[in-house]
Write a protein that holds these residues in place. Structure first.
Motif, PDB file in Angstrom:
ATOM      1  N   THR A  59       0.839  -1.204   0.000  1.00 40.11           N
ATOM      2  CA  THR A  59       0.000   0.000   0.000  1.00 40.11           C
ATOM      3  C   THR A  59       0.873   1.252   0.000  1.00 40.11           C
ATOM      4  O   THR A  59       0.618   2.203  -0.744  1.00 40.11           O
ATOM      5  N   THR A 117       3.957   1.604  -1.124  1.00 39.29           N
ATOM      6  CA  THR A 117       4.578   1.742  -2.447  1.00 39.29           C
ATOM      7  C   THR A 117       3.573   2.258  -3.464  1.00 39.29           C
ATOM      8  O   THR A 117       3.858   3.184  -4.236  1.00 39.29           O
ATOM      9  N   PHE A 118       2.385   1.661  -3.464  1.00 34.14           N
ATOM     10  CA  PHE A 118       1.347   2.061  -4.422  1.00 34.14           C
ATOM     11  C   PHE A 118       0.991   3.538  -4.281  1.00 34.14           C
ATOM     12  O   PHE A 118       0.958   4.286  -5.259  1.00 34.14           O
ATOM     13  N   TYR A 119       0.722   3.968  -3.049  1.00 37.35           N
ATOM     14  CA  TYR A 119       0.288   5.349  -2.857  1.00 37.35           C
ATOM     15  C   TYR A 119       1.431   6.349  -2.982  1.00 37.35           C
ATOM     16  O   TYR A 119       1.187   7.504  -3.314  1.00 37.35           O
ATOM     17  N   GLU A 147       3.730   6.130  -5.330  1.00 41.20           N
ATOM     18  CA  GLU A 147       3.767   6.334  -6.785  1.00 41.20           C
ATOM     19  C   GLU A 147       2.531   7.073  -7.267  1.00 41.20           C
ATOM     20  O   GLU A 147       2.635   8.007  -8.067  1.00 41.20           O
ATOM     21  N   GLU A 148       1.372   6.649  -6.802  1.00 34.23           N
ATOM     22  CA  GLU A 148       0.142   7.299  -7.248  1.00 34.23           C
ATOM     23  C   GLU A 148       0.118   8.772  -6.836  1.00 34.23           C
ATOM     24  O   GLU A 148      -0.266   9.630  -7.634  1.00 34.23           O
TER      25      GLU A 148
END
Length: 118
Positions: free
Chosen positions: A16, A18-20, A22-23
């Motif tokens: 989560t 890592t995802f956020y 980048e997002e």
């Protein structure tokens, strides 16, 4: 099954994060501040629902912490620099309320005051 949950939770929160990260970087570049803040608000709602449906309630606080850190804290200066003055100049009350509410979650009100007063 619950014995495995702590291992799952750690991996889930790392993914989560890592995802956020980048997002947040991508969306901050793509969107204007009001649209970005709407996106953050929507993500907070989605993750809250996800916890309610699929995850243990204990995961809510660290999960929301990841969102706050990666979508708000990490971009606080940009949000304030790119958004505050124009929202005030255009008297966009709803967007200012959203800005105030979201930055209030991450102790962003003081930097907002300093920016506005300088």
């Amino acid at each position: 099954a619950l014995q495995l949950y702590p291992q799952f939770e750690t991996a889930f929160l790392d993914a989560t994060d890592t995802f956020y990260r980048e997002e947040g970087s991508n969306k901050m570049q793509e969107l204007d501040v009001p649209t970005y803040l709407l996106h953050v608000e929507r993500r907070l709602e989605e993750e809250g629902e996800r916890v309610g449906h699929y995850l243990e309630l204990q995961t809510r606080k660290p999960l929301v912490g990841k969102l706050d850190e990666r979508l708000l804290e990490g971009h606080m200066a940009t949000i304030i620099d790119k958004g505050l003055e124009s929202l005030m100049a255009e008297n966009r009350v709803k967007d200012l309320q959203r800005l105030y509410g979201l930055l209030g979650r991450v102790n962003g009100l003081q930097p907002m005051k300093v920016t506005h007063l300088s």
